[in-house]
Design an enzyme around this catalytic site. Structure first.
Site, PDB file in Angstrom:
ATOM      1  N   SER A   1       1.250  -2.850  -0.178  1.00 22.24           N
ATOM      2  CA  SER A   1       1.059  -2.012  -1.293  1.00 22.24           C
ATOM      3  C   SER A   1       1.752  -1.098  -0.726  1.00 22.24           C
ATOM      4  CB  SER A   1      -0.396  -1.775  -2.067  1.00 22.24           C
ATOM      5  OG  SER A   1      -1.214  -0.996  -0.411  1.00 22.24           O
ATOM      6  N   ALA A   2       1.065   0.143   0.130  1.00 16.56           N
ATOM      7  CA  ALA A   2       2.197   1.115   0.502  1.00 16.56           C
ATOM      8  C   ALA A   2       3.458   0.929   0.401  1.00 16.56           C
ATOM      9  CB  ALA A   2       1.473   1.697   2.012  1.00 16.56           C
ATOM     10  N   ALA A   3       3.942   0.072   0.602  1.00 18.07           N
ATOM     11  CA  ALA A   3       5.713   0.156   0.638  1.00 18.07           C
ATOM     12  C   ALA A   3       6.087   0.120  -0.737  1.00 18.07           C
ATOM     13  CB  ALA A   3       6.292  -1.393   1.564  1.00 18.07           C
TER      14      ALA A   3
ATOM     15  N   GLY B   1      -1.368  -8.166   5.913  1.00 14.73           N
ATOM     16  CA  GLY B   1      -1.367  -6.754   7.017  1.00 14.73           C
ATOM     17  C   GLY B   1      -0.004  -6.169   7.590  1.00 14.73           C
ATOM     18  N   LEU B   2       0.935  -6.367   6.678  1.00 15.73           N
ATOM     19  CA  LEU B   2       2.186  -5.041   6.552  1.00 15.73           C
ATOM     20  C   LEU B   2       2.339  -4.352   5.593  1.00 15.73           C
ATOM     21  CD1 LEU B   2       4.081  -8.935   8.198  1.00 15.73           C
ATOM     22  CD2 LEU B   2       3.092  -7.064   9.295  1.00 15.73           C
ATOM     23  N   GLY B   3       1.704  -4.070   4.894  1.00 14.75           N
ATOM     24  CA  GLY B   3       1.704  -2.124   3.983  1.00 14.75           C
ATOM     25  C   GLY B   3       2.738  -2.336   2.818  1.00 14.75           C
TER      26      GLY B   3
ATOM     27  N   ASP C   1      -0.579   3.709   6.097  1.00 14.42           N
ATOM     28  CA  ASP C   1       0.518   2.527   6.074  1.00 14.42           C
ATOM     29  C   ASP C   1       1.616   3.047   4.950  1.00 14.42           C
ATOM     30  OD1 ASP C   1      -1.725   0.848   6.856  1.00 14.42           O
ATOM     31  OD2 ASP C   1      -1.770  -0.156   5.314  1.00 14.42           O
TER      32      ASP C   1
ATOM     33  N   GLY D   1      -1.556  -8.181   1.050  1.00 18.65           N
ATOM     34  CA  GLY D   1      -3.057  -8.753   1.757  1.00 18.65           C
ATOM     35  C   GLY D   1      -2.945  -9.571   2.961  1.00 18.65           C
TER      36      GLY D   1
ATOM     37  N   PRO E   1       4.160  -9.750   2.828  1.00 16.26           N
ATOM     38  CA  PRO E   1       3.054 -10.893   1.879  1.00 16.26           C
ATOM     39  C   PRO E   1       2.021  -9.903   1.546  1.00 16.26           C
ATOM     40  CG  PRO E   1       3.082 -11.386   4.443  1.00 16.26           C
ATOM     41  CD  PRO E   1       4.140 -10.455   3.788  1.00 16.26           C
TER      42      PRO E   1
HETATM   43  C1  MEV Z   1      -4.647  -1.151   7.435  1.00 17.23           C
HETATM   44  O1  MEV Z   1      -2.934  -1.167   7.471  1.00 17.23           O
HETATM   45  C2  MEV Z   1      -5.184   0.206   8.405  1.00 17.23           C
HETATM   46  C3  MEV Z   1      -6.196   0.340   8.290  1.00 17.23           C
HETATM   47  O2  MEV Z   1      -6.025   1.348   9.569  1.00 17.23           O
HETATM   48  C4  MEV Z   1      -7.221   1.118   7.121  1.00 17.23           C
HETATM   49  C5  MEV Z   1      -6.288   2.662   7.146  1.00 17.23           C
HETATM   50  O3  MEV Z   1      -5.969   2.772   7.594  1.00 17.23           O
HETATM   51  O4  MEV Z   1      -6.501   2.763   5.883  1.00 17.23           O
HETATM   52  C6  MEV Z   1      -6.790  -0.306   8.315  1.00 17.23           C
END
Ligand code: MEV
Length: 333
Positions: free
Chosen positions: A103-105, A99-101, A147, A97, A95
């Protein structure tokens, strides 16, 4: 080989941060791992004169538009050598936002696909990293790069801003339950909030950083030794420090409490906090072991979260060396 008509695929892992989120922005090492959910992308060379496009979530955008995704797409394509002239379709099964990365994925999957479509054969992973970081900076302003490193590596890694990624290859697998708190959080806003705490209260912030540094160092040792109890306790300690800089929420605390009362060895938020996801440790088992007590516990914790209304799943982080895991310096980080 790539031809004009063929399309090239790129995939990337979502991630969990086991230890060190936020502190990693300030060059404290962090431990993260890729998970078996993430993003995929397909790229095809555009006909000559056609503009590049990106189709995501049912919407097609072009790199000259004025939205974050369009700017991120442009930034990714224009890292030298430019990959302009591609049509890309991308999707994620983590999902946004959460917290599971996510946008990076997406950034890594798109970068891999456009590199293959433009230059053929196996994508150049150092350039994939540069393109994916260019994408990520548009959304997160000041990302540490952890990420993106986890999305590329797909396995355990130790990440230090400025020093890059070191794959960790413990002879164990780790079973986690991963649950969504129900509220999405903007990593950019959470990182900016932490920067304000640092400015207002530098002493408190230094204590936070040195506490996290000690936890990460001990967690690396516990992981290598296969000490699940110690790893869990360190997760609980990391959660306390994160709560101390106001990153936890009522839902996150409730999920940690449910996980611990179900038997989790430890539980903490993962990623930016302020919402997003929680991880709980079911345990550690020898690499590749089937039906371990660690797995059973991770399944039970995920079920307890689901019963309480939080979407959740168990996941195994493979300790074995993954040939896709690359040791990369992070450019300009
Ligand atoms: C976000 O997944 C991780 C943070 O530490 C931000 C970052 O490292 O860029 C909150």
């Amino acid at each position: 080989m790539t031809t004009e008509a063929s399309s090239c695929e790129g995939t990337a892992s979502g991630k969990v941060i086991l230890f060190g989120e936020h502190a990693v922005v300030y060059a404290v090492p962090g431990i993260a791992a890729g998970i078996d959910r993430g993003a995929r992308a397909k790229a095809t060379r555009a006909a000559s004169g056609e503009r590049s496009s990106l189709l995501m979530s049912g919407r097609t955008l072009t790199p000259d538009e004025d939205s974050d995704h369009a700017r991120a797409f442009r930034a990714l394509l224009t890292v030298e050598p430019s990959c302009m002239g591609v049509h890309v379709e991308a999707s994620a099964d983590v999902p946004p936002g959460g917290g599971l990365g996510c946008s990076a994925a997406l950034g890594v999957a798109i970068a891999r696909a456009v590199e293959s479509a433009t230059f053929g054969d196996t994508p150049d992973e150092a350039r994939v990293l540069e393109r994916a970081l260019a994408w990520e900076r548009v959304f997160h302003g000041n990302p540490s790069g952890i990420d993106t490193a986890a999305a590329i590596a797909g396995t355990f890694l130790l990440y230090e801003r400025g020093a890059g990624t070191k794959p960790l290859t413990p002879p164990y697998d780790v079973w986690l339950a991963v649950g969504y708190s129900g509220a999405s959080a903007s990593t950019k806003q959470m990182v900016e909030g932490i920067a304000r705490i640092k400015d207002r209260n530098p002493d408190l912030f230094d204590k936070f950083l040195s506490g996290v540094r000690a936890i990460v160092e001990n967690a690396r040792l516990a992981l290598e030794a296969g000490d699940g109890r110690a790893l869990g306790q360190l997760m609980d300690m990391n959660q306390m420090l994160l709560a101390g800089v106001l990153l936890s929420t009522e839902a996150i605390e409730k999920m940690c409490a449910i996980a611990r009362s179900t038997g989790a060895l430890g539980a903490k938020l993962t990623g930016s906090g302020g919402g997003g996801s929680v991880i709980a440790l079911g345990g550690i088992c020898p690499r590749g072991e089937r039906r371990s007590a660690a797995e059973e516990l991770a399944v039970r914790i995920a079920a307890a979260w689901s019963d309480a209304g939080f979407a959740a799943f168990p996941t195994r982080i493979h300790g074995s060396h993954n040939d896709g895991a690359t040791s990369l310096e992070s450019p300009g980080q």
